[in-house]
Design a protein around this motif. Structure first.
Motif, PDB file in Angstrom:
ATOM      1  N   LEU A  33      68.408  -6.785  25.414  1.00 44.78           N
ATOM      2  CA  LEU A  33      68.548  -6.036  26.662  1.00 44.78           C
ATOM      3  C   LEU A  33      67.954  -6.797  27.848  1.00 44.78           C
ATOM      4  O   LEU A  33      68.493  -6.747  28.960  1.00 44.78           O
ATOM      5  N   THR A  34      66.872  -7.522  27.608  1.00 42.06           N
ATOM      6  CA  THR A  34      66.278  -8.340  28.666  1.00 42.06           C
ATOM      7  C   THR A  34      67.251  -9.429  29.102  1.00 42.06           C
ATOM      8  O   THR A  34      67.420  -9.685  30.301  1.00 42.06           O
ATOM      9  N   CYS A  35      67.893 -10.064  28.136  1.00 36.51           N
ATOM     10  CA  CYS A  35      68.888 -11.099  28.469  1.00 36.51           C
ATOM     11  C   CYS A  35      70.058 -10.501  29.252  1.00 36.51           C
ATOM     12  O   CYS A  35      70.535 -11.105  30.228  1.00 36.51           O
ATOM     13  N   CYS A  36      70.523  -9.328  28.833  1.00 35.68           N
ATOM     14  CA  CYS A  36      71.626  -8.663  29.548  1.00 35.68           C
ATOM     15  C   CYS A  36      71.230  -8.338  30.983  1.00 35.68           C
ATOM     16  O   CYS A  36      72.011  -8.570  31.924  1.00 35.68           O
ATOM     17  N   LEU A  37      70.043  -7.810  31.167  1.00 38.94           N
ATOM     18  CA  LEU A  37      69.576  -7.480  32.517  1.00 38.94           C
ATOM     19  C   LEU A  37      69.404  -8.748  33.347  1.00 38.94           C
ATOM     20  O   LEU A  37      69.749  -8.771  34.537  1.00 38.94           O
ATOM     21  N   HIS A  38      68.906  -9.803  32.748  1.00 32.03           N
ATOM     22  CA  HIS A  38      68.731 -11.072  33.461  1.00 32.03           C
ATOM     23  C   HIS A  38      70.090 -11.590  33.936  1.00 32.03           C
ATOM     24  O   HIS A  38      70.222 -12.043  35.083  1.00 32.03           O
ATOM     25  N   GLN A  39      71.084 -11.551  33.069  1.00 34.81           N
ATOM     26  CA  GLN A  39      72.436 -11.981  33.436  1.00 34.81           C
ATOM     27  C   GLN A  39      72.998 -11.124  34.574  1.00 34.81           C
ATOM     28  O   GLN A  39      73.615 -11.633  35.514  1.00 34.81           O
ATOM     29  N   ARG A  40      72.779  -9.842  34.484  1.00 36.97           N
ATOM     30  CA  ARG A  40      73.279  -8.929  35.508  1.00 36.97           C
ATOM     31  C   ARG A  40      72.614  -9.202  36.865  1.00 36.97           C
ATOM     32  O   ARG A  40      73.268  -9.178  37.895  1.00 36.97           O
ATOM     33  N   LEU A  41      71.304  -9.434  36.829  1.00 40.18           N
ATOM     34  CA  LEU A  41      70.589  -9.755  38.074  1.00 40.18           C
ATOM     35  C   LEU A  41      71.066 -11.072  38.647  1.00 40.18           C
ATOM     36  O   LEU A  41      71.162 -11.242  39.875  1.00 40.18           O
ATOM     37  N   GLN A  42      71.358 -12.026  37.787  1.00 38.35           N
ATOM     38  CA  GLN A  42      71.819 -13.327  38.245  1.00 38.35           C
ATOM     39  C   GLN A  42      73.188 -13.184  38.931  1.00 38.35           C
ATOM     40  O   GLN A  42      73.417 -13.785  39.972  1.00 38.35           O
ATOM     41  N   ARG A  43      74.091 -12.399  38.376  1.00 36.09           N
ATOM     42  CA  ARG A  43      75.403 -12.175  38.994  1.00 36.09           C
ATOM     43  C   ARG A  43      75.274 -11.368  40.287  1.00 36.09           C
ATOM     44  O   ARG A  43      76.015 -11.581  41.226  1.00 36.09           O
ATOM     45  N   HIS A  44      74.330 -10.452  40.336  1.00 37.26           N
ATOM     46  CA  HIS A  44      74.158  -9.584  41.491  1.00 37.26           C
ATOM     47  C   HIS A  44      73.659 -10.363  42.707  1.00 37.26           C
ATOM     48  O   HIS A  44      74.030 -10.074  43.844  1.00 37.26           O
TER      49      HIS A  44
ATOM     50  N   GLY B  61      62.007 -13.870  37.382  1.00 37.07           N
ATOM     51  CA  GLY B  61      60.894 -14.657  36.827  1.00 37.07           C
ATOM     52  C   GLY B  61      60.039 -13.826  35.887  1.00 37.07           C
ATOM     53  O   GLY B  61      59.662 -14.280  34.789  1.00 37.07           O
ATOM     54  N   CYS B  62      59.731 -12.602  36.298  1.00 33.64           N
ATOM     55  CA  CYS B  62      58.949 -11.706  35.435  1.00 33.64           C
ATOM     56  C   CYS B  62      59.748 -11.325  34.193  1.00 33.64           C
ATOM     57  O   CYS B  62      59.191 -11.212  33.093  1.00 33.64           O
ATOM     58  N   LEU B  63      61.042 -11.156  34.357  1.00 32.40           N
ATOM     59  CA  LEU B  63      61.905 -10.809  33.239  1.00 32.40           C
ATOM     60  C   LEU B  63      61.944 -11.958  32.213  1.00 32.40           C
ATOM     61  O   LEU B  63      61.893 -11.727  31.001  1.00 32.40           O
TER      62      LEU B  63
END
Length: 182
Positions: A169-180, A17-19
């Protein structure tokens, strides 16, 4: 600064959410900067026209007048720093209320037009004595602004590139967190 802390916190605590909020704030800031850049480019010519009009009027009406010491000092500094005389040429001073005053003491131009400033050097308006610049101070000032606007534009493009990288990079991290998490 708040946006930076929000992004740092989002990464540190891995909060989607913060991301997302951080991404949206970066996007809004980017769009505001983009609009400001476009407006600056569009209104540059209008600024140039306003500058011409106000500089001519300031030289003719306000220079050397009682209560206008700051204007007088500013025009003097402009002429000395840019090594110029008058708005368009030294002839602009012939129509100035300052030259018609008794305080001018027979000067044809203010002393700040002189290449070497000494008391009453403006009484002799000869090219060896005063700055005779093609286009006067207006041309020099416009060139100065154009040079600095180019520099500011380059810095703005650099900042925009960094913001775009931050959003990617924010989008990439968001995607990674979503998969994690799933």
């Amino acid at each position: 600064m708040v946006t930076g802390f929000l992004g740092f916190g989002a990464i540190l605590w891995e909060r989607k959410g913060c991301l997302s909020t951080y991404f949206c704030l970066l996007l809004v800031i980017f769009l505001v900067e983009l609009v400001a850049g476009v407006l600056a480019h569009v209104y540059y010519q209008r600024l140039s026209d306003e500058l011409k009009q106000h500089l001519n009027r300031t030289l003719a009406e306000n220079y050397g007048q009682p209560g206008a010491t700051q204007i007088t000092a500013s025009v003097d500094r402009l002429q000395q720093d840019f090594k110029c005389c008058g708005s368009n040429s030294s002839a602009d001073w012939q129509h100035s209320t300052y030259i018609l005053l008794r305080e001018a003491e027979g000067r044809q131009v203010p002393d700040s037009c002189c290449k070497t400033v000494v008391v009453r050097c403006g009484q002799r308006a000869h090219p060896s004595n005063i700055y005779k610049v093609e286009g006067g101070c207006l041309t020099k000032l416009e060139q100065f602004l154009a040079d600095h606007l180019l520099l500011m534009g380059a810095v703005g493009i650099g900042v925009a590139c960094l913001q775009i990288c931050g959003m990617v990079l924010t989008c990439c991290l968001h995607q990674r967190l979503q998969r994690h998490f799933y």
